[in-house]
Design a protein around this motif. Sequence first.
Motif, mmCIF file in Angstrom:
data_model
loop_
_atom_site.group_PDB
_atom_site.id
_atom_site.type_symbol
_atom_site.label_atom_id
_atom_site.label_comp_id
_atom_site.label_asym_id
_atom_site.label_seq_id
_atom_site.Cartn_x
_atom_site.Cartn_y
_atom_site.Cartn_z
ATOM 1 N N LEU A 105 0.766 -1.196 0.062
ATOM 2 C CA LEU A 105 -0.008 0.129 -0.092
ATOM 3 C C LEU A 105 0.866 1.126 0.263
ATOM 4 O O LEU A 105 0.523 2.410 -0.784
ATOM 5 C CB LEU A 105 -1.047 -0.076 1.375
ATOM 6 C CG LEU A 105 -2.080 -1.130 1.162
ATOM 7 C CD1 LEU A 105 -2.990 -1.080 2.569
ATOM 8 C CD2 LEU A 105 -3.004 -0.828 0.089
ATOM 9 N N LYS A 106 1.997 1.277 0.868
ATOM 10 C CA LYS A 106 2.900 2.372 0.697
ATOM 11 C C LYS A 106 3.569 2.635 -0.518
ATOM 12 O O LYS A 106 3.637 3.876 -1.127
ATOM 13 C CB LYS A 106 3.860 2.106 1.794
ATOM 14 C CG LYS A 106 4.893 3.192 2.082
ATOM 15 C CD LYS A 106 5.961 2.951 2.893
ATOM 16 C CE LYS A 106 6.831 4.241 2.986
ATOM 17 N NZ LYS A 106 7.916 3.986 4.107
ATOM 18 N N ASN A 122 -7.511 1.027 -3.318
ATOM 19 C CA ASN A 122 -8.624 0.825 -2.359
ATOM 20 C C ASN A 122 -8.926 -0.563 -2.291
ATOM 21 O O ASN A 122 -9.418 -1.152 -1.330
ATOM 22 C CB ASN A 122 -9.974 1.722 -3.058
ATOM 23 C CG ASN A 122 -9.549 3.137 -2.656
ATOM 24 O OD1 ASN A 122 -9.032 3.525 -1.876
ATOM 25 N ND2 ASN A 122 -10.483 3.996 -3.631
ATOM 26 N N LYS A 123 -8.897 -1.332 -3.408
ATOM 27 C CA LYS A 123 -8.945 -2.806 -3.508
ATOM 28 C C LYS A 123 -7.841 -3.476 -2.444
ATOM 29 O O LYS A 123 -8.242 -4.450 -1.986
ATOM 30 C CB LYS A 123 -8.867 -3.387 -5.027
ATOM 31 C CG LYS A 123 -9.810 -3.127 -5.865
ATOM 32 C CD LYS A 123 -9.646 -3.788 -7.316
ATOM 33 C CE LYS A 123 -10.835 -3.197 -8.192
ATOM 34 N NZ LYS A 123 -10.835 -3.827 -9.352
ATOM 35 N N ARG A 175 -6.335 -2.148 -0.093
ATOM 36 C CA ARG A 175 -6.671 -1.807 1.406
ATOM 37 C C ARG A 175 -7.997 -2.719 1.847
ATOM 38 O O ARG A 175 -8.169 -3.528 3.187
ATOM 39 C CB ARG A 175 -7.049 -0.417 1.582
ATOM 40 C CG ARG A 175 -7.141 0.019 2.956
ATOM 41 C CD ARG A 175 -7.460 1.507 3.233
ATOM 42 N NE ARG A 175 -8.474 1.835 2.311
ATOM 43 C CZ ARG A 175 -8.815 3.107 2.254
ATOM 44 N NH1 ARG A 175 -8.232 4.030 2.701
ATOM 45 N NH2 ARG A 175 -9.842 3.498 1.651
ATOM 46 N N GLN A 176 -9.011 -2.938 1.046
ATOM 47 C CA GLN A 176 -10.383 -3.671 1.192
ATOM 48 C C GLN A 176 -9.719 -4.996 1.462
ATOM 49 O O GLN A 176 -10.262 -5.608 2.606
ATOM 50 C CB GLN A 176 -11.275 -3.516 0.084
ATOM 51 C CG GLN A 176 -12.580 -4.272 0.560
ATOM 52 C CD GLN A 176 -13.227 -3.625 1.732
ATOM 53 O OE1 GLN A 176 -13.087 -2.242 1.827
ATOM 54 N NE2 GLN A 176 -13.966 -4.417 2.731
ATOM 55 N N SER A 177 -8.972 -5.624 0.740
ATOM 56 C CA SER A 177 -8.615 -6.919 1.037
ATOM 57 C C SER A 177 -7.769 -7.082 2.205
ATOM 58 O O SER A 177 -8.008 -8.307 2.808
ATOM 59 C CB SER A 177 -7.595 -7.491 -0.362
ATOM 60 O OG SER A 177 -6.966 -8.589 -0.212
ATOM 61 N N LEU A 178 -6.882 -6.421 2.440
ATOM 62 C CA LEU A 178 -6.335 -6.331 3.745
ATOM 63 C C LEU A 178 -7.020 -6.301 4.824
ATOM 64 O O LEU A 178 -7.111 -6.963 5.872
ATOM 65 C CB LEU A 178 -5.064 -5.053 3.860
ATOM 66 C CG LEU A 178 -4.151 -5.201 5.113
ATOM 67 C CD1 LEU A 178 -3.542 -6.230 5.200
ATOM 68 C CD2 LEU A 178 -3.457 -3.956 5.084
ATOM 69 N N ILE A 179 -8.080 -5.337 4.805
ATOM 70 C CA ILE A 179 -9.093 -5.232 5.907
ATOM 71 C C ILE A 179 -9.880 -6.399 6.122
ATOM 72 O O ILE A 179 -9.989 -7.110 7.316
ATOM 73 C CB ILE A 179 -10.183 -4.156 5.682
ATOM 74 C CG1 ILE A 179 -9.182 -2.693 5.859
ATOM 75 C CG2 ILE A 179 -11.091 -4.004 6.682
ATOM 76 C CD1 ILE A 179 -10.051 -1.581 5.436
#
Length: 305
Positions: A3-4, A282-283, A285-289
């Motif tokens: 993500l970074k 966003n994908k 991050r959503q996957s990580l969440i």
Amino acid sequence: MSLKNIKNKIRSIDKTRKVTKAMEAVSAVKMRKSQTRALEGRAYAHSALSILQRLSGSIDGIKHMLSTTRDIKRSLVVIVTSDKGLAGSLNSSVLKRIERLTSEKGLTPEDTSYICVGRKGYEYALRREYTVLESYINIDDEVSLSGLKKITETAVSEFTEGSVDVVYVVYTNFRSTFEQFAEVRTVLPLSLESVRETVAGIVPTKGAFADVSEESDAVHTYTIEPNAEEVLNELLPFLLEIEMYHTFLESKASEHSARMVAMKNASDKAKEMSDGFKLRFNKERQSLITREVSEIIGGIETLTT
């Protein structure tokens, strides 16, 4: 990709987009000024060249030294390009047109000399170790007719002294904001055919400046006072100056138009890439969440069993 890293790429692309948007805005302002100068000057260039067209029908005009046709042994090519890049295929089209001219006319480095207006053309000539008589770099957009006088004087001097037998000018002809074409004009020796070709090429096919009247094909014969040589020695070089000046205006209008369009395309592409990376971010991050929530639920289930 983490993500970074994605966030860094988005930040980098957005910074680049800000630069291209700023360059687009600057080029748009310069483009409007250059287009106005080039289009408004077309009527004057047309009138001046029409004088030359009518004089070409005069017996005295044909016998003038600037109209003398000789066997072509040595050539002079005036290259008009921009000083800077980031203008799409503007400069490359001029350089390709020079290569076509070289091939069509059988020009060799030993028998051809160059006058370079603009850094890109000058660097092109140096890379190929061509003979460069003069070079002009960083010419201001607001240059006057007298500011380009030295180019015409050199071309006329080389031709009248017999150092060269023909003078070509290669430049970009402005058609519209989205259309610019590399052109080759024969400026010396003067001939009725070359003058007609030049006059026809500078008149737009449509728009506010397309109503310039065409000259009759009738041949005119003039009685020139005090004498033909004295008048034409002053008139013909001046008309060549106007033609070279108009060539510069057309090239400047083409340069700023091409750069504005190129920067707009770059800005649009940067926005598209930024949007794509934002969607990917966003994908990810959503996957990580989702993964973290699953791990938490799995942990809770393990503790309760």
